[in-house]
Scaffold this active site. Structure first.
Site, mmCIF file in Angstrom:
data_model
loop_
_atom_site.group_PDB
_atom_site.id
_atom_site.type_symbol
_atom_site.label_atom_id
_atom_site.label_comp_id
_atom_site.label_asym_id
_atom_site.label_seq_id
_atom_site.Cartn_x
_atom_site.Cartn_y
_atom_site.Cartn_z
ATOM 1 N N GLU A 222 17.517 23.558 -14.589
ATOM 2 C CA GLU A 222 17.209 22.269 -13.946
ATOM 3 C C GLU A 222 16.228 21.471 -14.822
ATOM 4 O OE1 GLU A 222 16.234 22.749 -9.771
ATOM 5 O OE2 GLU A 222 18.177 23.671 -9.362
ATOM 6 N N GLU A 356 23.704 28.420 -9.148
ATOM 7 C CA GLU A 356 22.836 28.463 -7.968
ATOM 8 C C GLU A 356 23.584 27.788 -6.837
ATOM 9 O OE1 GLU A 356 18.685 27.348 -8.083
ATOM 10 O OE2 GLU A 356 18.475 28.094 -10.141
HETATM 11 O O1 AHR Z 1 16.630 29.220 -5.946
HETATM 12 C C1 AHR Z 1 15.422 28.586 -5.743
HETATM 13 C C2 AHR Z 1 15.185 27.430 -6.711
HETATM 14 O O2 AHR Z 1 16.117 26.418 -6.487
HETATM 15 C C3 AHR Z 1 15.336 27.741 -8.176
HETATM 16 O O3 AHR Z 1 14.189 28.294 -8.712
HETATM 17 C C4 AHR Z 1 15.582 26.382 -8.761
HETATM 18 O O4 AHR Z 1 16.351 26.452 -9.939
HETATM 19 C C5 AHR Z 1 16.276 25.621 -7.654
HETATM 20 O O5 AHR Z 1 15.723 24.384 -7.428
#
Ligand code: AHR
Length: 552
Positions: A222, A356
Site C-alpha cells: 500500500e 489482502e
Molecule cells: O490487514 C490489515 C492492514 O490492512 C494491513 O496492514 C494493510 O496493508 C491494510 O491496510
C-alpha cells in the site's frame, strides 16, 4: 492514537459508496441439458416451498487453471496474529516445535496453505530484518498496530521454519517505505545465496547453512497510503530499483523457478486506483531488461464503510445481506482492473494478486482496537465462498490471493486463546475447497435467481465447477438465501457422472460461530447422494456452502 492515524487515511480512500451489485450472473440462462442424474441429498423428499433452479455443467470444456496460490494466507505482526497465534516460544507449556505451536501447524497443514505473505501489511514497511535474526533480538515498536512492543523473536528463520512445518511457500513483503534497496537486497542474499558470502555464513551460524527458497517477493505494501503515501510515478521509480537489485540467488530458483515479483497495485475502484494500475501497467508494457514484474497486488476488504462498524457476531439478516452485497463488489473491482491490465498486457503475463481481502468488522468489545480482533461466523463462510468463486471465474488473470489474516486477526482461519484453539467457519470453507487447488475450471451456466431482504437484492445461488488433476469433476454451490432451501437440478454434459458425494456447511443462524466451548457449531456435514434416471437433484440448505464430487 497509533492505530487511528493509519486508519484515517484508509477511511478517506474507501469512503465512497460501493457500486450497485451487478446482476449479470442472475440473468444467465441454463443450457446443455445432457445426461440427467437425480441425486437426493439425505434421501429427503422434495421440500415444500423450496426454490427450484437448474444448472448445466459442460465437462467437455476446459477453462482456466485455478492456481492453488488463490488459497494463500496473510500473517502480519499485528495483535495476536504471530505472537500467541503461531509463536509461543520453545519454553511454552503449549505443545510446540522450536517455538511454533503444534496444534496450529496441524490445522494449517490440513488446508494445504500454498503461500504465506509476511511480515505485513503496514508492518512490512517498518520492518528491519536484521532485528529478527541472531541470538540478541532488538526490541522495537509496532506503531501501526496498537503501538505495542515488538520482541522480534519471530524473525526470518522462525518464519521459514513455520513454512517448512506447514508445507508452504514464502511470500516476503520487503520494506520500501522506510527501508532501502540495499537492506532488501541483503535480506535476499542472506536468505538465498548458496555461495559462502559473509551473509551466507551468518545464515549458517544462525542455523541454516542451505539457502532458502523465496517464491514471491512483494515490493512494498500500500505504497499509496501506509507504505509512504507515494504517487504512482514515485512508486514506479522505487519499483524499478527494487526489482533490479533485490535478487534471488538460490540456484534452484533461476529460470522458470524464479521468484515472482509483485508490485503494489490498487486499493479500490475509483479513478485514483485505475490511474495507479494504468501507470504501473503502462510502464510494464515497455519495461527494459533491467526490471520486471510478475504480479500486481490489489487490496479490497468487505467493510461497507470506514471505520469498520458492522458487528462480527450478534447480528441479523439485514447485516447479513448488507455485508454480502458489499463483498460482491469484488467482481466489479477485478473486472475493472483486469480491463486496464488487458490493455497493456493482453497475454496476461502479469497476475492480479488479491493479497489482502476478507471481512473487516468492528473490533470485539473489550479487545485492543489496534489488534483487529473479530469473530468469524457462518456469514464469513458464505462470504469466503463468494469471493473464492469470483477469483475462480477470473482465474486467467487472478492467480494468487491472500485472505486477511491467517490467525486471530480479521477474517481468520484459526482463533487461539493461550492453549485453546478453534477452527472458524472460514477455515472449513478452505478445507472444502481443497479439490479446487490447481484444478481446471469447467464452465457452468445457471439462472442464479434472487434473494431480497430490506431492499437488498442478491443472487440467490452461486456455483463453480472444476476438474482436478486426476480428472475428477467437482462442483461448489452456495445458497445465499438464509431462509429458503434451493432444489437444484444439475445437467451434466458428457461427464458420465453416476453419483455424487460431498459436504455441506451451514448452521442454525447467520451469525453462528465456533467457540472454544462449542467448536463444532459450524462444521461441514457429509451429504449422501443417490443417482436416479441420469438426473442430479441437490437440495441446498439455506445459507450454505456445498462441495460435491461427481463420481463416474
Ligand atoms: O490487514 C490489515 C492492514 O490492512 C494491513 O496492514 C494493510 O496493508 C491494510 O491496510
Amino acid at each position: 492514537m497509533f492505530f487511528s492515524s493509519t486508519r484515517t487515511s484508509i477511511v478517506r480512500r474507501l469512503a465512497v459508496p460501493f457500486t450497485a451489485l451487478s446482476h449479470g450472473r442472475a440473468s444467465l440462462i441454463h443450457a446443455l441439458l445432457v445426461g440427467f442424474v437425480l441425486i437426493a441429498i439425505n434421501a429427503a423428499a422434495p421440500l415444500a416451498g423450496a426454490q427450484k433452479m437448474e444448472l448445466s455443467i459442460d465437462a467437455s470444456k476446459a477453462g482456466a487453471k485455478i492456481d492453488r496460490n488463490l488459497f494463500g494466507q496473510f500473517a502480519e505482526h499485528l495483535g495476536h496474529g504471530i505472537y500467541e497465534g503461531i509463536w509461543v516460544g520453545p519454553d511454552s507449556p503449549i505443545p510446540n516445535t522450536r517455538g511454533i505451536r503444534n496444534d496450529v501447524v496441524a490445522a494449517l497443514k490440513a488446508i494445504r496453505v500454498p503461500n504465506v505473505r509476511w511480515p505485513g501489511g503496514c508492518f512490512a514497511d517498518e520492518y528491519h530484518w536484521r532485528n529478527g535474526i541472531g541470538s540478541a533480538r532488538a526490541v522495537t515498536l509496532n506503531p501501526n498496530w496498537g503501538g505495542v512492543m515488538e520482541p522480534n523473536t519471530f524473525g526470518t528463520h522462525e518464519f521459514m521454519d513455520f513454512l517448512d512445518q506447514i508445507g508452504s511457500e514464502a511470500y516476503l513483503s520487503v520494506n520500501v517505505g522506510s527501508g532501502t534497496p540495499r537492506e532488501a537486497s541483503e535480506w535476499l542474499e542472506y536468505l538465498t545465496t548458496a555461495q559462502p558470502t559473509t551473509l551466507a555464513k551468518e545464515r549458517a551460524t544462525n542455523g541454516h547453512p542451505a539457502p532458502y527458497k523465496v517464491a514471491f517477493l512483494g515490493i512494498g505494501n500500500e505504497s499509496w497510503d501506509c507504505g509512504g503515501n507515494m504517487t504512482p510515478d514515485y512508486y514506479l521509480s522505487q519499483l524499478k530499483i527494487y526489482s533490479r537489485f533485490v535478487r534471488n540467488f538460490n540456484p534452484a530458483q533461476q529460470d522458470k523457478q524464479q521468484m515472482l515479483r509483485i508490485a503494489v497495485g490498487p486499493g479500490g475502484g475509483e479513478p485514483r486506483w485505475t490511474g495507479w494500475t494504468e501507470a504501473i501497467m503502462k510502464a510494464y508494457q515497455h519495461h527494459s531488461w533491467s526490471w520486471d514484474i510478475n504480479g500486481l497486488s490489489m487490496h479490497s476488504y468487505t467493510v461497507v464503510a470506514w471505520p469498520p462498524a458492522f458487528k462480527s457476531v450478534g447480528f441479523g439478516e439485514t447485516e447479513y445481506s448488507q455485508i454480502l452485497k458489499s463483498t460482491l463488489d469484488m467482481e466489479d473491482l477485478i473486472s475493472k482492473h483486469s480491463a486496464v491490465m488487458d490493455k497493456y498486457d493482453p497475454d496476461k503475463n502479469v497476475a492480479l494478486v488479491v493479497d489482502e481481502w476478507g471481512s473487516w468488522y468492528a473490533p470485539l468489545p473489550g479487545s485492543n482496537p489496534g489488534f483487529l480482533v473479530q469473530q468469524n461466523s457462518l456469514r464469513d463462510a458464505v462470504l469466503a465462498a463468494l469471493n473464492l468463486n469470483i477469483f475462480v471465474r477470473h482465474a486467467d488473470r487472478v492467480r494468487m490471493a491472500n485472505i486477511a489474516q491467517m490467525i486471530n486477526v480479521l477474517q481468520a482461519m484459526i482463533i487461539t486463546d493461550k492453549e485453546k484453539m478453534v477452527l472458524t467457519p472460514t477455515y472449513y470453507v478452505y478445507k472444502m475447497y481443497l479439490p479446487f487447488q490447481d484444478a481446471t475450471s469447467v464452465p457452468v451456466t445457471f439462472d442464479a435467481g434472487t434473494y431480497t431482504h430490506d431492499k437488498i437484492t442478491l443472487p440467490r445461488v452461486d456455483a463453480i465447477a472444476a476438474k482436478d488433476k486426476a480428472g475428477k469433476l467437482w462442483l461448489e454451490l452456495t445458497n445465499v438465501d438464509p431462509n429458503e432451501p434451493v432444489e437444484i437440478q444439475i445437467n451434466l454434459a458428457g461427464s458420465g457422472a453416476k453419483s455424487a458425494a460431498g459436504e455441506t456447511l451451514t448452521a442454525s443462524k447467520v451469525d453462528s460461530v465456533n467457540t472454544f466451548e462449542a467448536p463444532h457449531t459450524v462444521v461441514p456435514k457429509p451429504i449422501s447422494a443417490k443417482v436416479q434416471d441420469a438426473k442430479l437433484l441437490l437440495k441446498l440448505e439455506p445459507k450454505s456452502v456445498t462441495v460435491v464430487l461427481l463420481e463416474q
